[in-house]
Write a protein that holds these residues in place. Sequence first.
Motif, PDB file in Angstrom:
ATOM      1  N   GLY A  68     -37.248 -22.737  17.888  1.00 29.99           N
ATOM      2  CA  GLY A  68     -38.327 -21.784  17.713  1.00 29.99           C
ATOM      3  C   GLY A  68     -37.915 -20.339  17.782  1.00 29.99           C
ATOM      4  O   GLY A  68     -38.770 -19.446  17.688  1.00 29.99           O
ATOM      5  N   TRP A  69     -36.605 -20.045  17.912  1.00 32.16           N
ATOM      6  CA  TRP A  69     -36.142 -18.659  17.970  1.00 32.16           C
ATOM      7  C   TRP A  69     -36.075 -18.060  16.572  1.00 32.16           C
ATOM      8  O   TRP A  69     -35.599 -18.707  15.631  1.00 32.16           O
ATOM      9  CB  TRP A  69     -34.762 -18.579  18.615  1.00 32.16           C
ATOM     10  CG  TRP A  69     -34.797 -18.694  20.108  1.00 32.16           C
ATOM     11  CD1 TRP A  69     -34.744 -19.835  20.842  1.00 32.16           C
ATOM     12  CD2 TRP A  69     -34.907 -17.621  21.052  1.00 32.16           C
ATOM     13  NE1 TRP A  69     -34.802 -19.551  22.180  1.00 32.16           N
ATOM     14  CE2 TRP A  69     -34.908 -18.196  22.333  1.00 32.16           C
ATOM     15  CE3 TRP A  69     -34.995 -16.237  20.927  1.00 32.16           C
ATOM     16  CZ2 TRP A  69     -34.996 -17.423  23.496  1.00 32.16           C
ATOM     17  CZ3 TRP A  69     -35.069 -15.476  22.084  1.00 32.16           C
ATOM     18  CH2 TRP A  69     -35.078 -16.067  23.349  1.00 32.16           C
ATOM     19  N   VAL A  70     -36.525 -16.826  16.452  1.00 38.86           N
ATOM     20  CA  VAL A  70     -36.416 -16.059  15.212  1.00 38.86           C
ATOM     21  C   VAL A  70     -35.618 -14.805  15.525  1.00 38.86           C
ATOM     22  O   VAL A  70     -35.934 -14.076  16.475  1.00 38.86           O
ATOM     23  CB  VAL A  70     -37.802 -15.685  14.654  1.00 38.86           C
ATOM     24  CG1 VAL A  70     -37.669 -14.757  13.449  1.00 38.86           C
ATOM     25  CG2 VAL A  70     -38.573 -16.942  14.265  1.00 38.86           C
ATOM     26  N   ARG A  71     -34.564 -14.575  14.754  1.00 38.39           N
ATOM     27  CA  ARG A  71     -33.715 -13.409  14.956  1.00 38.39           C
ATOM     28  C   ARG A  71     -33.652 -12.587  13.675  1.00 38.39           C
ATOM     29  O   ARG A  71     -33.663 -13.144  12.575  1.00 38.39           O
ATOM     30  CB  ARG A  71     -32.302 -13.831  15.386  1.00 38.39           C
ATOM     31  CG  ARG A  71     -32.240 -14.340  16.821  1.00 38.39           C
ATOM     32  CD  ARG A  71     -30.845 -14.863  17.172  1.00 38.39           C
ATOM     33  NE  ARG A  71     -30.700 -15.078  18.601  1.00 38.39           N
ATOM     34  CZ  ARG A  71     -31.096 -16.167  19.250  1.00 38.39           C
ATOM     35  NH1 ARG A  71     -31.664 -17.162  18.579  1.00 38.39           N
ATOM     36  NH2 ARG A  71     -30.928 -16.278  20.560  1.00 38.39           N
ATOM     37  N   VAL A  72     -33.576 -11.268  13.867  1.00 37.54           N
ATOM     38  CA  VAL A  72     -33.457 -10.343  12.744  1.00 37.54           C
ATOM     39  C   VAL A  72     -32.155  -9.583  12.913  1.00 37.54           C
ATOM     40  O   VAL A  72     -31.874  -9.036  13.986  1.00 37.54           O
ATOM     41  CB  VAL A  72     -34.648  -9.369  12.685  1.00 37.54           C
ATOM     42  CG1 VAL A  72     -34.499  -8.422  11.493  1.00 37.54           C
ATOM     43  CG2 VAL A  72     -35.969 -10.134  12.592  1.00 37.54           C
ATOM     44  N   TRP A  73     -31.344  -9.550  11.828  1.00 32.30           N
ATOM     45  CA  TRP A  73     -30.024  -8.946  11.852  1.00 32.30           C
ATOM     46  C   TRP A  73     -29.933  -7.897  10.754  1.00 32.30           C
ATOM     47  O   TRP A  73     -30.609  -7.998   9.729  1.00 32.30           O
ATOM     48  CB  TRP A  73     -28.935  -9.979  11.594  1.00 32.30           C
ATOM     49  CG  TRP A  73     -29.091 -11.288  12.295  1.00 32.30           C
ATOM     50  CD1 TRP A  73     -29.957 -12.296  11.978  1.00 32.30           C
ATOM     51  CD2 TRP A  73     -28.355 -11.747  13.434  1.00 32.30           C
ATOM     52  NE1 TRP A  73     -29.818 -13.357  12.840  1.00 32.30           N
ATOM     53  CE2 TRP A  73     -28.842 -13.045  13.744  1.00 32.30           C
ATOM     54  CE3 TRP A  73     -27.333 -11.200  14.209  1.00 32.30           C
ATOM     55  CZ2 TRP A  73     -28.330 -13.791  14.803  1.00 32.30           C
ATOM     56  CZ3 TRP A  73     -26.833 -11.945  15.263  1.00 32.30           C
ATOM     57  CH2 TRP A  73     -27.321 -13.213  15.551  1.00 32.30           C
ATOM     58  N   ALA A  74     -29.071  -6.919  10.949  1.00 33.01           N
ATOM     59  CA  ALA A  74     -28.781  -5.933   9.902  1.00 33.01           C
ATOM     60  C   ALA A  74     -27.336  -5.500  10.020  1.00 33.01           C
ATOM     61  O   ALA A  74     -26.919  -4.981  11.071  1.00 33.01           O
ATOM     62  CB  ALA A  74     -29.697  -4.718  10.017  1.00 33.01           C
ATOM     63  N   ASP A  75     -26.563  -5.740   8.969  1.00 27.60           N
ATOM     64  CA  ASP A  75     -25.155  -5.319   8.911  1.00 27.60           C
ATOM     65  C   ASP A  75     -24.363  -5.728  10.144  1.00 27.60           C
ATOM     66  O   ASP A  75     -23.542  -4.974  10.663  1.00 27.60           O
ATOM     67  CB  ASP A  75     -25.074  -3.802   8.710  1.00 27.60           C
ATOM     68  CG  ASP A  75     -25.671  -3.358   7.387  1.00 27.60           C
ATOM     69  OD1 ASP A  75     -25.896  -4.228   6.519  1.00 27.60           O
ATOM     70  OD2 ASP A  75     -25.914  -2.154   7.229  1.00 27.60           O
ATOM     71  N   GLY A  76     -24.615  -6.925  10.647  1.00 29.88           N
ATOM     72  CA  GLY A  76     -23.856  -7.434  11.773  1.00 29.88           C
ATOM     73  C   GLY A  76     -24.415  -7.114  13.132  1.00 29.88           C
ATOM     74  O   GLY A  76     -23.851  -7.538  14.137  1.00 29.88           O
TER      75      GLY A  76
END
Length: 826
Positions: A68-76
């Motif tokens: 159920g985890w949601v993660r948001v990433w940008a350029d590492g």
Amino acid sequence: MLAVCSACTPTQLAATPASSPPTLAEVSPTLRPVELGLPFHSGAIVDLALLPPQPGEQWRLASGDAEGWVRVWADGELLAASRAHPGGLSALELASDGTWYTAGFDGRLLEWRPESTTPVRAFTLGRPITALAVAGPHLVVSDGRTIQMWSRAEQPQLLWSMVGHGFVTGLALSASGGVVAAAELRQWALSEGIANHPLATFDDAGMRTVDPDEQAQLRALAEQDFPGAVADYVEVWQPGHERGRQLIPSAPIDGDLAVLSRGGVVYREIYDRDNAGLIGRRLEDQAHFPLELVKPWVFWTDAAGHPTEASMGRPNLPAGDFRLGPNEEILVVDHFPGWGAQPPERGWRVGDRRELAIDRHHAAIGDGQGNLAVVAWARPAETGWLAAAEERPDLLTAASGTAQLVTASLEPRTQYRLWSLDSAEHRSIRVEAPWQVLPEEDEERGQDPAAGLPIFPFMLALDAKAQILVTSSSSYSAETQAAVRVIRVADGVPQILTLATAPSGLGLDVGVSPDGAHILAWTPGAAAPSWTASSSAAGWAAGPNALGGAPRFSANGKWSAHVSGFERHIVDLLARKPVVTLAAQPVQQDVGEGTLAAIADDGTLAVVQPFGGGTLERIDIAGQRDSVELPGAATALAWVPSADAPVLVVGFEDGSIARIDAGAAEVQPIHAGAGGRIWEIAAVGGQPGVFVELDDRGLTLHRLVDAATLDLHVSDTTALARYDGSPVQALRGADLVAVWRPGSAMPPCRILDGTRAGVVADEAIERWPVERGPELFEQFFTGSTCTPEPGADQEPSAEPRAAEPVPDHEQAPNATPETDSSSPQG
């Protein structure tokens, strides 16, 4: 509650089932605050999407896992992490305008904006959501039974509703919204053990009733024989024309579907563990049609490092996932069958059960272990970005003379890891495929040797200086093969000492003396073999059979114990003779129930029998015996040295931990259950009053003096490139996270961050770089309090980090030549 669309046509309303369907209701989009957001997934990646990058960004990625985890990433860099859907994520879908949606087993549908790291709107269906699809101004959602199409307007309207023939596990929607396809799990496929979904239930009517044990076996069979299969039936509708089609695949399928504008549906049939194929079916006549499959060459190159040609019409391509390109070309990413034994010579380093996402400039992959990768189409020669999954240990042992631990993770590959706590470093000792542990068996008629029986670690034992790791392994199958091996911690070289047949699928209970000179093993109903270290090339010599019973050694090497369902023995190792032999009270007739036993440095033996029992038995070297009633089912125990006298620490099935002081008849709770069942407890060598416990969540260090804890997390960016022939891995602090809490269930006060993507945490939490790791562990071991240091070098949580390249693998994938092309064509 959202109103039903007043503009729906009579045809659409006629499709609505007579029973009251679930209805979306708008709720607050606020998510429960997260104390820490770690930059790695620990569950299987369910879905992911490359989002529109914001100003200054090259790429932005959203990923969701089975926990159920949601993660948001940008350029590492990790921008946000939240457990948006407790119970598990079911889908993550990106709309053409950049808005994205997540749905979960908690029954909620969350709407996220491209630039936001928190949802802007939330709806609840009142029931777990099993599938979701988004296209244009429409979204389709299902609770497993009812399928509904809603508008994506400011005030969403229900446009169409239908009841599926089976349990709905996947949805697809055409770009115009004119065609809806559903992957469904019928009862017969569930009861035959060829497909499975965690929310699908078995029939419980009359003679079709399946008992819980058989249900668990059928679900396990489906996962083993047809990994990823969650359906066996496809239904397709045209909501505006009252038309429906039923497609019956020739094998179980996963939940990924695609609807083509030319009037076709694509799904993936799973034939066995290593064989699957993408299938295209026309809607007008249900006929099969050939598919042009394109492999993204940034993930797949030939032996010379050049892109492979597009695969044309290969029926048995083991595709892990697929996506439609800009011109409805079908981009596939392979599972790489057999990767668990040795990673392929070419291709990207992610594991099985792959999920694929693409945009105009990048491709992203997530796998069944939680690993993520992003690669630019125009720069295939670059390694790209990798976020390794958190490693979840299944077994634990500790050295009695040094602050070092060894853990083992069982599947999909067995990995042994050394944790050197005093230096705040870790390394892989050995990685192996379970079916490569035992010798291969020769096939008849001159065929190639067959792979050995899969065998998994059952128990670990470590000498005082963490030089010798003894492992007991079991096949956990009808062919109850068990083995005892010695693995040199320095280089990971294994040696099989014995092969045996163990009852009830159990392994042999093993122990090693603190000086590493003696190894004992025992299984109920058999003799207890022993081995002695020798100077011969073999390294070990068989000794006389030992006393029957599970062997245990005291940390100081003065005592050993042997505990069975019939007797308890305490042996004076210096005098080489038993000083206590007592019959069990009462005698345990079922020898398969297991034993918990530990012996202190003063020779006091503690026993809980059977495993998970509620009564503790203590026996001293004079043969005096007493018992202590426990507050629950015990699952782990260990003697922990302290300043005064050793303390017995007991872990329980509910996750709680208690202490029993020397001679005391009372149990003192010291830790409430928070991380699930306690699997193992061990004293940390050379650190009085400190012990480590392994529960369902992971590893935690505890201090007896004040209940302070230190949670340990690790990922390994090189793990997927390693196998049983890999060179020795050096100790390192990278990818290690330690979270200090000043007391039981208290919020964190300090974190050690050895990751590249960064830990998301409150600004009030003190951050230490990995270089200060030895200092952090020293303070924890010596009883220091966790208070912020004046002028401490803290890393601001809001300051972004520059993306760093992945460290070199020991067996790096072949690079492809530079190219100016930005197209995803093969």
